[in-house]
Design an enzyme around this catalytic site. Sequence first.
Site, PDB file in Angstrom:
ATOM      1  N   GLU A  43      37.528 -12.462  38.384  1.00 46.56           N
ATOM      2  CA  GLU A  43      37.419 -11.933  37.035  1.00 46.56           C
ATOM      3  C   GLU A  43      38.757 -11.288  36.737  1.00 46.56           C
ATOM      4  O   GLU A  43      39.009 -10.151  37.116  1.00 46.56           O
ATOM      5  CB  GLU A  43      36.294 -10.899  36.915  1.00 46.56           C
ATOM      6  CG  GLU A  43      36.109 -10.474  35.474  1.00 46.56           C
ATOM      7  CD  GLU A  43      35.925  -8.992  35.259  1.00 46.56           C
ATOM      8  OE1 GLU A  43      35.478  -8.604  34.185  1.00 46.56           O
ATOM      9  OE2 GLU A  43      36.250  -8.192  36.161  1.00 46.56           O
TER      10      GLU A  43
ATOM     11  N   ASP B  34      35.391  -8.708  41.093  1.00 43.94           N
ATOM     12  CA  ASP B  34      35.432  -7.839  39.919  1.00 43.94           C
ATOM     13  C   ASP B  34      36.849  -7.293  39.718  1.00 43.94           C
ATOM     14  O   ASP B  34      37.504  -6.873  40.679  1.00 43.94           O
ATOM     15  CB  ASP B  34      34.453  -6.670  40.147  1.00 43.94           C
ATOM     16  CG  ASP B  34      34.271  -5.816  38.915  1.00 43.94           C
ATOM     17  OD1 ASP B  34      33.809  -6.359  37.897  1.00 43.94           O
ATOM     18  OD2 ASP B  34      34.587  -4.615  38.968  1.00 43.94           O
TER      19      ASP B  34
HETATM   20  C1  BGC Z   1      32.538  -5.772  35.114  1.00 43.66           C
HETATM   21  C2  BGC Z   1      32.009  -4.716  34.229  1.00 43.66           C
HETATM   22  C3  BGC Z   1      32.320  -3.387  34.887  1.00 43.66           C
HETATM   23  C4  BGC Z   1      33.808  -3.249  35.191  1.00 43.66           C
HETATM   24  C5  BGC Z   1      34.082  -2.138  36.147  1.00 43.66           C
HETATM   25  C6  BGC Z   1      34.009  -5.503  34.965  1.00 43.66           C
HETATM   26  O1  BGC Z   1      34.809  -6.452  35.111  1.00 43.66           O
HETATM   27  O2  BGC Z   1      32.216  -7.072  34.714  1.00 43.66           O
HETATM   28  O3  BGC Z   1      30.657  -4.855  33.982  1.00 43.66           O
HETATM   29  O4  BGC Z   1      31.961  -2.368  34.022  1.00 43.66           O
HETATM   30  O5  BGC Z   1      34.289  -4.408  35.778  1.00 43.66           O
HETATM   31  O6  BGC Z   1      33.656  -2.488  37.425  1.00 43.66           O
END
Ligand code: BGC
Length: 523
Positions: A273, A206
């Site tokens: 991500e 993340d």
């Molecule tokens: C996740 C989101 C989240 C954010 C904070 C993002 O990249 O996919 O759903 O709100 O990170 O953790």
Amino acid sequence: MSNFNDPKWWRQAVVYQIYIRSFADGDGQGLGDMAGITARLPHLAELGVDAIWLTPFYTSPQHDHGYDVADYLDVDPRFGTLDDFDTMLGAAHDLGIRVIVDIVPNHSSDEHVWFQAALEAAPGSAERARYLFRDGRGTDGELPPNNWQSIFGGPAWTRVPDGQWYLHLFDRTQPDFDWRNPEVGDMFEDVLRFWLDRGVDGFRIDVAHGLFKEATLRDQVITEVPEHSADSAMVERQQADEPMWDQPEVHDVYRRWHKILESYPGDRMAVAEAWTSTAASMARFIRPDELQQTFNFNWLLAPWSAESFAEVITDTLSHVAIVGATPTWVLSNHDVVRHATRYGGGPVGVARARAATMAMLALPGSAYLYQGEELGLEQVEVPQEFWQDPSALTTGVEGRDGCRVPIPWSGQVPPFGFGPGSGQPWLPQPPHWDELTVEAQAADPSSTLSFYRRALAVRREAALRAGDEVTIISSDDDVLVFSRGDLVCHVNCGSTPVTVPAGEVLLCSGDIPGAPDTATWLR
Ligand code: BGC
């Protein structure tokens, strides 16, 4: 699954994203859970996916639906227990489905023991040094330390009673770690090992581009004020000057993680991500000694246009080739408006979504599907009294709840088999979803579900065998044609029918090859 024994299984994997709260409810409390996933795994095996990516299920107060982790080493009781996790993992592996779990290293929950200790400790203490606490500006420190804004709206700083401020790039309940403190990296290496030891096949990282901030925490130079839209809090980030994102130091972390993954048998992997602005910065995350994959969000951001699709394909393939990595493709996830709605909604939106999905599945590399897209689900307008997305609650503008509405499995009325009994799920499902349940669509050969099942099967037979060489044969505003070995993918993004190239039609996303909003695979 076709490639379960392939040592580099992730290279061509179709990965299905499970947003745990909304997938399947095993205990009838209105929230999806581990038991629900285990019970519904046969649906995924039948669909033909190679892996699942599970969004955070760890102990969490759920202010950001699990992306606010209070304990990285346990399952939140709302979702089950560690035993339930092990059962789910074993059942998935028995079906030949790999399991990727989400890891959230940029921030913790404010209920994490480290943050609680930091609040109790004094400014300048070792406890505070795991997060980004700073004195404020102004005569009494009454102003935040810099001008950064939270992705969810409002200042990225919150003041604590002794007057210091802490940084949170997301909700105020999600304090950012200080990754320049080695204790933080050590803790996360233990977290990785804990889940690898349990048998997970990989991680989705993340906010992978966010861990390091420029050390001075200087002001951001503002060139454009982002506006909140329903599209995504993540997608809005348009600033040219970004001292909080994509700092070079982050890559050392991923080199260390690469070594940890490599030290385990079975080709474990990680996917970043990372909302980077160019294909070149995206490719830096997947250099040979770093991560195996990173999400290619430019594909998701491309509008419904043959020319834009062609541009993203060319740009992606050329940049991943430089670092010797395989590309990924994704059209929907839990942070963005579902692609059927982005492409116009209604029957046209769904037709286009199927066609874009076929283009994605024809390309070499790995494709990520988001739960419900195989049912042709569209974004739901969730009534304001049900909003739960922290960005919506902060800004008052509809957020990401509309792509997170629980899956309709069977029956005529909500909860459509989401859980046992008639208890309603955490977000209301539209009544017209009776026609979109898995049960209804499985019985209909022309349904989106039947189409996805066929597409994944034909992909395995025809696309995966066609090699990795892609040639764009033609692309204008209206029609995209590309080949991959002996497979040809034709997408009509225009409004008039066209003739598809000669050849055997392997699959068509609609009734007539070459019709508007239709993709065709030929050989
Ligand atoms: C996740 C989101 C989240 C954010 C904070 C993002 O990249 O996919 O759903 O709100 O990170 O953790």
